[in-house]
Structures are given as C-alpha cells and as structure tokens.
Design an enzyme around this catalytic site. Sequence first.
Site, mmCIF file in Angstrom:
data_model
loop_
_atom_site.group_PDB
_atom_site.id
_atom_site.type_symbol
_atom_site.label_atom_id
_atom_site.label_comp_id
_atom_site.label_asym_id
_atom_site.label_seq_id
_atom_site.Cartn_x
_atom_site.Cartn_y
_atom_site.Cartn_z
ATOM 1 N N CYS A 1 -5.595 -39.848 -59.377
ATOM 2 C CA CYS A 1 -5.757 -38.700 -58.481
ATOM 3 C C CYS A 1 -6.390 -39.133 -57.141
ATOM 4 C CB CYS A 1 -6.546 -37.602 -59.176
ATOM 5 S SG CYS A 1 -6.348 -36.030 -58.345
ATOM 6 N N TYR A 2 -7.659 -38.828 -56.910
ATOM 7 C CA TYR A 2 -8.289 -39.280 -55.657
ATOM 8 C C TYR A 2 -8.166 -40.798 -55.541
ATOM 9 C CZ TYR A 2 -11.787 -39.962 -52.006
ATOM 10 O OH TYR A 2 -12.420 -40.323 -50.848
ATOM 11 N N GLY B 1 -11.630 -36.972 -57.753
ATOM 12 C CA GLY B 1 -12.797 -36.468 -57.032
ATOM 13 C C GLY B 1 -12.437 -35.230 -56.248
ATOM 14 N N ASP C 1 -29.395 -36.608 -81.488
ATOM 15 C CA ASP C 1 -29.890 -37.626 -80.552
ATOM 16 C C ASP C 1 -31.338 -38.011 -80.846
ATOM 17 O OD1 ASP C 1 -27.465 -37.162 -79.401
ATOM 18 O OD2 ASP C 1 -28.246 -35.973 -77.739
ATOM 19 N N GLU D 1 -6.233 -39.154 -68.517
ATOM 20 C CA GLU D 1 -7.378 -39.039 -69.435
ATOM 21 C C GLU D 1 -7.506 -37.676 -70.095
ATOM 22 O OE1 GLU D 1 -7.378 -39.116 -66.211
ATOM 23 O OE2 GLU D 1 -9.018 -38.007 -65.295
ATOM 24 N N LYS E 1 -21.872 -39.087 -77.115
ATOM 25 C CA LYS E 1 -22.250 -38.337 -78.308
ATOM 26 C C LYS E 1 -21.522 -38.815 -79.573
ATOM 27 C CE LYS E 1 -24.668 -34.606 -79.426
ATOM 28 N NZ LYS E 1 -25.973 -34.285 -78.854
ATOM 29 N N HIS F 1 -3.617 -36.915 -64.215
ATOM 30 C CA HIS F 1 -4.786 -37.381 -64.986
ATOM 31 C C HIS F 1 -4.392 -37.838 -66.395
ATOM 32 C CE1 HIS F 1 -7.920 -36.056 -62.186
ATOM 33 N NE2 HIS F 1 -7.068 -35.106 -61.869
#
Length: 515
Positions: A84-85, A56, A230, A173, A371, A171
């Site tokens: 992280c945060y 964050g 979509d 990710e 997606k 991170h």
Amino acid sequence: MHKGLRVLVVDFGGQYTHLIARRCRELGVYSEIVEPEAAEMEIKAGDVGGVILSGGPRSVFERDSPSLDLKPILEKGIPILGICYGHQLLAKLLGGRLERGRFREYGRTLIRVLEHDDLLDGLPGTFNVWMSHGDTVVKPPPGFKVTSMSKGEIITSMSDEARKIYSTQFHPEVVHTEYGGKILENFLRKICGIEAWWNPGDRVKELIEEIRSQVGEDEKVICAVSGGVDSMTTATLVSKAVGDRLYSIFVDHGLMRKGERESVEKTLKKLGVKNLIVVDARKRFLEKLKGVSDPEEKRKIIGEEFIRVFEEEASKIPGVRWLAQGTIYPDRIESGRASRQAALIKSHHNVGALPERMKLKLLEPLRDFYKDEVREIAKLLGIPDEIVKRHPFPGPGLAVRIIGEVTEEKLEICREANAIVEEELRRSGLYDKVWQGFAVVCNDKWVGVMGDERVEGYIVIVRIVESVDGMTADWHKIDHEILERISNRITREIPKVTMVAYAATSKPPSTIEPC
Ligand code: XMP
C-alpha cells in the site's frame, strides 16, 4: 535456505502493521517493527533477511510524508516488499509515476494477474484482495513490470525481480485478501529464502536465564498479577528464575470477575510461585468511585488508586529492586506512536509510571511477543487453559462494564451477569471461538412485573464480539437458543434485572467495552 534471519517491518503508521509482523512470525520468521529512521541501523546490525514497508495513512504527495533511505537495503541485496503506502513510496523513490487520489478503491476488489512472478507464484489468474488507498501508481519505475491489475485497471502489484523488489497496492496481511498468506509465504521463502525457524516456545529456557542474569543474587522482584495470561506468565517465568525472591501482588479492587482471586491463588500455588500477597482493597476503590459516572474519570481514579495500593504494599518488602511487568510487543510499539498518530479513544489502564516513581528497574520478559506467542509460552509453563484461553479483560475491570456510577448493587449484578455469559458461552462451545463475551449494566431502569407487582429493574446488555486483535470487531450473530438461555438465566438468577438486550453494533462505529 537461511535459518535465523529476521524480517524488518518498517512502520509508516498503517493500521495493519502489527498484522504484517504477526503473519511473518506465524510463518516461522521472527519479525520486528521499526520506525523508518531506525531501519538503516537495523540493517547494519545484520541478520536481516527481508524488509517489508507497511501501509500508512499519509499520501506520498504530502510534504514531510514519511520516507526511507533504500540505499543500505539495496546495497546489501536484501529483498523488499512494499505494501500500500510502501508500494507507492517505492514507486516514488525509484522513479515511477503516481497520481493523487484520482481513483479510490476501498474494501474487496477483484484483481487479474498479468504475470506470475515469484511473489504471485502458484496463485490463480484472478482473486479478491483487500484495498484501501487513494493514490495510485500509474507507471512503474524503470526495471519494474506490472504483475497484476484491478478491475478498474489500477496497478495492483509490480516487481523488479533482478533487484528483488516487490510491491502490492493491496494488503496481503489481512484475512480478506485471498491467498494473502501464500503471498507473504512466497516473499519469505522464495524471495528472501528464509526457512521457518522461529518458535516462541524454544525461548523459554533463554528467557529464564536472561532474568537470572539480570537480577542480582540479593535483589528482590515484585510483580502485579491480575489473573490475565500476560501477568501470570511473567510471574511464572520470574519465579522460575529467582524463586522466592519474587513477591507477587494481587490487588483485589473488587472489580474482578467472579472467582478471579481464587483462580489466581490456586494457579500460582500449583505453579510453585511463592509469596503471593493478596490486598483486599475493595472498600477503598468503591469509596473513591462514589458519585463518579464519567468513564474517563473512572479509569483515571482506578489507575491512580491501583498504583497507590501497589506502592504501599511494595514498600513493606525490603530489598526490592525490580518490577516485573507483563508488557507485550503491541503495548510497547503502540505506546510510542499512540501520542503521535492515533486519537485517544480510551485511556487504557497501565502502571507505566510505577518504575520511575518507585525507582525500580524494569523486567519485561514478554516484551517481544504477541499475545498468541505468550499463550504458547504459558502453555509450556503449565499455566492452565482456563487462564491461557481467557477472554481479554480490561485493567479497570467491571467498572468499564457499568454505565454511570459504580455502586455495590450494580457491581454485584455485573459480576453475576458476566459469569452467566461466560458459563453459557463455554457450555455451548462458543467461548474459544469468539474474541470476547460479557455483560454490561446500564444506568437507566426498565419497568417490569414480578408476581402482580410493578417493579423497576436494571437493563443488562449482552455483548459478544468476534475480532482478531481488538482493533476492529464484528458483533457475533448469536444463535437465538443460546441467547434465550443467557437472557432467561440473567433475569431468573438476578431478580433486579428486568430487561436483557443484545448489542448488535460492530467496532467501528462502537467500541468493544461500553466505557
Ligand atoms: P475497546 O473497548 O477500546 O477495547 O474497543 C478493545 C480491547 O481492549 C480491551 N480493553 C482494555 N484492556 N486495559 C486493557 O488492558 C484497559 O483499560 C482496556 N479497556 C479496554 C477490551 O476488553 C477489548 O478487548
């Protein structure tokens, strides 16, 4: 190993929060993003097998910085991973010591593993990670051990294995963190004990059933289809559930890609979706856009006119009670927080105000999917690759690829040039490898020669970008032969163009589309 447990990603406003949730799903574990205040309720609801605290923009030292009650999670013995945060917050809440903004580490950093706990199991002794932080944990909370340090002697990960609490300053990710996927997999499998079970394709039958049970037997549904994956997937799902009680409306605002309208007609027919209403509103939109060159103004006009046209058409169909929309997971989560956290860069085209104005109930069968998951569902439904793999295309269409006023002449150039870029990308096998490739028509002119004559022609900018989610993007380092072919074709096939340029700026500082 558990099957069917989900993971909560508690959102502290980090730019990579969606990436964390997507990575978990890619690893076969259903994950949901929740606000810190909603976490406790979700934990109580059960079936939560792990909690990940996101990064964050705030500092834990700030007054009113977002926090979380760890008690309900710890009481149930649910494993926690702070990123992280999230890492700093765990240190703060559990009695560690932090220092404010003394060290700043951004980007790629080499770390050294001190102890291979379950989170770092199977990883080498040193590897590169992606950092972006100001505050640092200088002393871990009681019960924790430091498991890795950076080159600059900063604590980069820590854990309390007895309580199943783990955290990383970096991170895992993001793709720039080596072994990031392995770290998340270790958390899900080894620490949370959740096996891969989530597969969006398995839900197709359920989704159709759900729509069928929601829509009353004499009620009709309308759906705006645009040719994007979509809306086409939404229309197909709804049609499978309610048959010819679905009315799909395609508003041709004249700002579509070449052949888009025909592709929608052909595909829906093939999929057995009945009642397609094509509204030719090309003149109407061009008329409204006359003399308008401000990008935000253009977007606003198109959004409003779209709603008006759609409403007019819908009111001609008696018995409509539902509006089906192709809202996907990031749209839903972001719309809530955009107003609070992010600054407005561009107002994205959406028809959010429609259901309220028309007093319709909302059907959003894709609201929980990313997606790539929608693409999987689309494939299972038999939607052709041409649509499934199509590059993203903005709601306001080619209007955002025309700098300055949208005129018929510029629109024609834009449509042809975009078609050429797409064709050449497909021909060279690049189309599926890049995020987006398109052409932009500028407002200014460039002097050219034709025969022996001086002419003033349009400038077309070709933009091809690589990206994972459209939030950041790199310009594609295009092979010069491909670029030459694109450029030659544009000037040859569109004589009003005298210059083709290539956009060599990433996002940030630029954005992907020019307007
Ligand atoms: P920007 O230009 O903001 O675009 O870097 C990021 C991504 O979003 C797409 N885009 C839109 N998509 N409605 C949409 O649904 C819009 O109004 C819109 N504007 C931009 C853009 O194509 C890129 O993939």
